[in-house]
Design a protein around this motif. Structure first.
Motif, PDB file in Angstrom:
ATOM      1  N   GLU A   5       0.817  -1.211   0.000  1.00  0.00           N
ATOM      2  CA  GLU A   5       0.000   0.000   0.000  1.00  0.00           C
ATOM      3  C   GLU A   5       0.853   1.264   0.000  1.00  0.00           C
ATOM      4  O   GLU A   5       0.489   2.275  -0.617  1.00  0.00           O
ATOM      5  N   SER A   6       1.982   1.207   0.666  1.00  0.00           N
ATOM      6  CA  SER A   6       2.879   2.365   0.682  1.00  0.00           C
ATOM      7  C   SER A   6       3.389   2.658  -0.722  1.00  0.00           C
ATOM      8  O   SER A   6       3.407   3.824  -1.165  1.00  0.00           O
ATOM      9  N   ARG A   7       3.819   1.613  -1.411  1.00  0.00           N
ATOM     10  CA  ARG A   7       4.305   1.801  -2.778  1.00  0.00           C
ATOM     11  C   ARG A   7       3.174   2.260  -3.707  1.00  0.00           C
ATOM     12  O   ARG A   7       3.379   3.069  -4.609  1.00  0.00           O
ATOM     13  N   PHE A   8       1.978   1.740  -3.443  1.00  0.00           N
ATOM     14  CA  PHE A   8       0.835   2.134  -4.271  1.00  0.00           C
ATOM     15  C   PHE A   8       0.512   3.613  -4.103  1.00  0.00           C
ATOM     16  O   PHE A   8       0.258   4.318  -5.092  1.00  0.00           O
ATOM     17  N   GLU A   9       0.499   4.104  -2.880  1.00  0.00           N
ATOM     18  CA  GLU A   9       0.184   5.510  -2.648  1.00  0.00           C
ATOM     19  C   GLU A   9       1.206   6.414  -3.320  1.00  0.00           C
ATOM     20  O   GLU A   9       0.866   7.468  -3.878  1.00  0.00           O
ATOM     21  N   SER A  10       2.465   6.002  -3.263  1.00  0.00           N
ATOM     22  CA  SER A  10       3.505   6.788  -3.931  1.00  0.00           C
ATOM     23  C   SER A  10       3.301   6.773  -5.449  1.00  0.00           C
ATOM     24  O   SER A  10       3.415   7.813  -6.114  1.00  0.00           O
ATOM     25  N   LYS A  12       0.532   6.244  -7.045  1.00  0.00           N
ATOM     26  CA  LYS A  12      -0.699   6.969  -7.390  1.00  0.00           C
ATOM     27  C   LYS A  12      -0.427   8.467  -7.522  1.00  0.00           C
ATOM     28  O   LYS A  12      -0.959   9.129  -8.428  1.00  0.00           O
ATOM     29  N   GLN A  13       0.436   8.973  -6.660  1.00  0.00           N
ATOM     30  CA  GLN A  13       0.771  10.392  -6.742  1.00  0.00           C
ATOM     31  C   GLN A  13       1.600  10.690  -7.984  1.00  0.00           C
ATOM     32  O   GLN A  13       1.395  11.712  -8.662  1.00  0.00           O
ATOM     33  N   GLN A  14       2.533   9.786  -8.318  1.00  0.00           N
ATOM     34  CA  GLN A  14       3.336  10.000  -9.523  1.00  0.00           C
ATOM     35  C   GLN A  14       2.470  10.017 -10.774  1.00  0.00           C
ATOM     36  O   GLN A  14       2.676  10.835 -11.677  1.00  0.00           O
ATOM     37  N   LEU A 373       6.996  11.866 -28.199  1.00  0.00           N
ATOM     38  CA  LEU A 373       8.039  10.868 -28.025  1.00  0.00           C
ATOM     39  C   LEU A 373       8.605  10.904 -26.609  1.00  0.00           C
ATOM     40  O   LEU A 373       8.825   9.853 -25.978  1.00  0.00           O
ATOM     41  N   ALA A 374       8.812  12.105 -26.087  1.00  0.00           N
ATOM     42  CA  ALA A 374       9.375  12.246 -24.742  1.00  0.00           C
ATOM     43  C   ALA A 374       8.434  11.674 -23.683  1.00  0.00           C
ATOM     44  O   ALA A 374       8.863  10.954 -22.771  1.00  0.00           O
ATOM     45  N   LEU A 375       7.136  11.985 -23.793  1.00  0.00           N
ATOM     46  CA  LEU A 375       6.167  11.508 -22.816  1.00  0.00           C
ATOM     47  C   LEU A 375       6.012   9.992 -22.868  1.00  0.00           C
ATOM     48  O   LEU A 375       5.875   9.333 -21.830  1.00  0.00           O
ATOM     49  N   LEU A 376       6.022   9.435 -24.066  1.00  0.00           N
ATOM     50  CA  LEU A 376       5.928   7.985 -24.188  1.00  0.00           C
ATOM     51  C   LEU A 376       7.136   7.298 -23.563  1.00  0.00           C
ATOM     52  O   LEU A 376       7.006   6.242 -22.931  1.00  0.00           O
ATOM     53  N   GLU A 377       8.304   7.890 -23.718  1.00  0.00           N
ATOM     54  CA  GLU A 377       9.500   7.306 -23.115  1.00  0.00           C
ATOM     55  C   GLU A 377       9.455   7.396 -21.590  1.00  0.00           C
ATOM     56  O   GLU A 377       9.830   6.457 -20.890  1.00  0.00           O
ATOM     57  N   GLU A 378       8.991   8.522 -21.070  1.00  0.00           N
ATOM     58  CA  GLU A 378       8.894   8.669 -19.617  1.00  0.00           C
ATOM     59  C   GLU A 378       7.917   7.658 -19.024  1.00  0.00           C
ATOM     60  O   GLU A 378       8.096   7.180 -17.902  1.00  0.00           O
ATOM     61  N   GLN A 379       6.897   7.326 -19.775  1.00  0.00           N
ATOM     62  CA  GLN A 379       5.879   6.391 -19.299  1.00  0.00           C
ATOM     63  C   GLN A 379       6.466   4.999 -19.025  1.00  0.00           C
ATOM     64  O   GLN A 379       5.966   4.263 -18.176  1.00  0.00           O
ATOM     65  N   LYS A 380       7.528   4.672 -19.725  1.00  0.00           N
ATOM     66  CA  LYS A 380       8.104   3.328 -19.603  1.00  0.00           C
ATOM     67  C   LYS A 380       8.699   3.047 -18.228  1.00  0.00           C
ATOM     68  O   LYS A 380       8.827   1.878 -17.834  1.00  0.00           O
ATOM     69  N   THR A 381       9.062   4.071 -17.514  1.00  0.00           N
ATOM     70  CA  THR A 381       9.660   3.858 -16.186  1.00  0.00           C
ATOM     71  C   THR A 381       8.733   4.288 -15.056  1.00  0.00           C
ATOM     72  O   THR A 381       9.166   4.398 -13.905  1.00  0.00           O
ATOM     73  N   MET A 382       7.480   4.518 -15.361  1.00  0.00           N
ATOM     74  CA  MET A 382       6.511   4.811 -14.312  1.00  0.00           C
ATOM     75  C   MET A 382       6.249   3.536 -13.504  1.00  0.00           C
ATOM     76  O   MET A 382       6.428   2.414 -13.997  1.00  0.00           O
ATOM     77  N   PRO A 383       5.805   3.678 -12.241  1.00  0.00           N
ATOM     78  CA  PRO A 383       5.708   2.526 -11.322  1.00  0.00           C
ATOM     79  C   PRO A 383       4.479   1.652 -11.543  1.00  0.00           C
ATOM     80  O   PRO A 383       3.611   1.503 -10.667  1.00  0.00           O
ATOM     81  N   LEU A 384       4.406   1.045 -12.719  1.00  0.00           N
ATOM     82  CA  LEU A 384       3.303   0.136 -13.043  1.00  0.00           C
ATOM     83  C   LEU A 384       3.202  -1.002 -12.037  1.00  0.00           C
ATOM     84  O   LEU A 384       2.102  -1.385 -11.606  1.00  0.00           O
ATOM     85  N   GLY A 385       4.351  -1.566 -11.649  1.00  0.00           N
ATOM     86  CA  GLY A 385       4.353  -2.726 -10.761  1.00  0.00           C
ATOM     87  C   GLY A 385       3.680  -2.459  -9.423  1.00  0.00           C
ATOM     88  O   GLY A 385       3.011  -3.345  -8.872  1.00  0.00           O
ATOM     89  N   ALA A 386       3.849  -1.260  -8.898  1.00  0.00           N
ATOM     90  CA  ALA A 386       3.247  -0.940  -7.601  1.00  0.00           C
ATOM     91  C   ALA A 386       1.727  -0.921  -7.698  1.00  0.00           C
ATOM     92  O   ALA A 386       1.025  -1.363  -6.784  1.00  0.00           O
ATOM     93  N   VAL A 387       1.200  -0.414  -8.810  1.00  0.00           N
ATOM     94  CA  VAL A 387      -0.250  -0.386  -9.006  1.00  0.00           C
ATOM     95  C   VAL A 387      -0.771  -1.804  -9.237  1.00  0.00           C
ATOM     96  O   VAL A 387      -1.824  -2.195  -8.718  1.00  0.00           O
ATOM     97  N   TRP A 388      -0.019  -2.587  -9.998  1.00  0.00           N
ATOM     98  CA  TRP A 388      -0.420  -3.969 -10.263  1.00  0.00           C
ATOM     99  C   TRP A 388      -0.468  -4.784  -8.964  1.00  0.00           C
ATOM    100  O   TRP A 388      -1.423  -5.535  -8.732  1.00  0.00           O
ATOM    101  N   ASP A 389       0.534  -4.638  -8.118  1.00  0.00           N
ATOM    102  CA  ASP A 389       0.555  -5.380  -6.855  1.00  0.00           C
ATOM    103  C   ASP A 389      -0.648  -5.008  -5.989  1.00  0.00           C
ATOM    104  O   ASP A 389      -1.261  -5.875  -5.340  1.00  0.00           O
TER     105      ASP A 389
END
Length: 419
Positions: A5-10, A12-14, A373-389
């Motif tokens: 939940e801690s990782r998820f809240e972080s 979610k804000q990102q 292009l820049a926004l799509l690249e930034e999206q690749k390192t967003m914390p998907l795993g924390a939301v998935w968990d």
């Protein structure tokens, strides 16, 4: 607060900083069912009494122990897989999974009663059922031709089987309260170069028109037709090509099935979605992973799968695209294969739902391709795993690789005891 939940809240804000509502994305994901394919659990064998050997250009490799031998065992394995998959999903059945009390029932005589146990089980465990006539692994398919056969008796048998399958699909849809997608795929084709490419396609169109002659309630049943580029034994010519079925679906108002493994290895079906949905109401996806050919490997979170999910979400096609899986791997734990494939598909959809799509479309419309292009690249390192968990934990599915321990326990307690 737990670490999940801690990782998820972080996270979610990102995402909020990028203009993405995570809770809304998760709500949309929960509303997208994936249709699991029953044939992963028993290597496309089915439960026919005195049935034919696997054929029709379909090959399953491996002999991992614990294959399901009965419908009850297959349902048990599916329950084990579903417990580790967040969300509520569907099941895709083939006609050869009928339960006939030990009696030999020919495929053209199958009826809804032969799937009553599946329907009763589905009401407790699933969001819906989908269906397929089985036009392979049968003596009357040994010639390599079914609905397009030059033999009228052979054609008539497969027409009757497909008609019976539609009635079964209708009964499933009525029982589940959601449309059953009944998908027709046939293996018809030539190993070497034919002279007459037209006549088989004319016969196929005539046969399909007879199959679909009776109008069924679309609130309970949808018809789909599936193409293929080539197959084992049909390397040079497939009667039901993409162009054939695209034209048929357009002129007859049918759902077009796009299988990720049924095109040239350099083609992806993601680009085809918006193209065909400009003119068709619905599409059925068979999500698979080909390696050098249509080899139906377990689906992974790779670029092709991400592109498919992106196109579905960016186009707002969630209600118009029916997503089903189609792979079979007997070299690994079959229950784990389901879990890996469905979870990968859901991750891809979640990644697409967490994209700032409106912002990306706006910068593209403004001609700001640098920002795109820049926004799509930034999206690749967003914390998907924390939301998935978080999504897994909230759904009661294991977080991270912990699901594998549960499946290993099922293997030791159940699968290992099967002869």
């Amino acid at each position: 607060m737990t670490s999940v939940e801690s990782r998820f809240e972080s996270a979610k804000q990102q995402y909020a900083d990028q203009g993405v509502d995570v809770e809304a994305a998760l709500a949309r994901l929960a509303d997208i069912p994936i249709s699991l394919h029953c044939w992963q659990g028993d290597d496309v064998a089915g439960f026919e009494v005195g049935g034919a050997e696997l054929g029709g250009g379909i090959a399953v490799t491996g002999n991992y122990p614990g294959v399901a031998r009965t419908a009850c065992e297959l349902r048990s394995d599916l329950e084990a897989a579903l417990a580790q998959i967040p969300g509520r999903h569907r099941l895709n059945l083939h006609a050869i999974y009928a339960e006939t009390d030990g009696k030999r029932i020919e495929r053209d005589a199958l009826a809804p009663e032969h799937f009553s146990a599946w329907i009763d089980w589905a009401k407790e465990n699933l969001a819906g059922l989908d269906f397929n006539p089985t036009c392979f692994s049968h003596p009357l398919a040994d010639s390599g031709f079914t609905l397009s056969s030059a033999d009228p008796a052979v054609r008539e048998f497969w027409i009757d089987h497909c008609v019976a399958s539609r009635k079964i699909g209708l009964a499933m849809g009525e029982a589940m309260g959601t449309p059953c997608v009944t998908n027709v795929w046939i293996p018809d084709g030539y190993k070497d170069v034919p002279v007459d490419r037209l006549a088989p396609r004319q016969r196929l169109a005539e046969s399909l028109d007879k199959v679909f002659a009776e109008e069924l309630d679309p609130a309970a049943h949808l018809d789909a037709v599936e193409s293929k580029l080539f197959g084992i034994g049909s390397e040079s010519y497939v009667v039901g090509s993409h162009e054939f079925y695209l034209g048929y679906a357009l002129t007859r108002g049918k759902v077009l099935c796009l299988d990720a493994g049924h095109f040239h290895p350099t083609e992806t079906i993601s680009d085809k979605l918006s193209a065909v949905l400009c003119n068709l109401d619905r599409v059925l996806l068979h999500v698979s992973r080909g390696v050098r050919w249509d080899s139906d490997h377990v689906v992974l979170l790779n670029d092709d799968l991400r592109a498919i999910a992106d196109e579905i979400v960016r186009g707002g096609f969630e209600k118009r695209v029916h997503i089903g899986l189609d792979f079979f791997d007997a070299s690994i734990n079959r229950v784990a294969a389901w879990v890996i494939g469905v979870r990968a598909t859901l991750k891809a959809l979640l990644a697409a739902l967490l994209e700032p799509t409106d912002r990306l479309k706006q910068v593209e419309a403004d001609g700001d391709y640098t920002a795109r292009l820049a926004l799509l690249e930034e999206q690749k390192t967003m914390p998907l795993g924390a939301v998935w968990d978080h999504y897994c934990e909230q759904s009661g599915a294991a977080v991270g690789p912990a699901w594998l321990d549960v499946v290993r326990g099922y293997e030791n307690d159940v699968l290992a005891k099967r002869a």
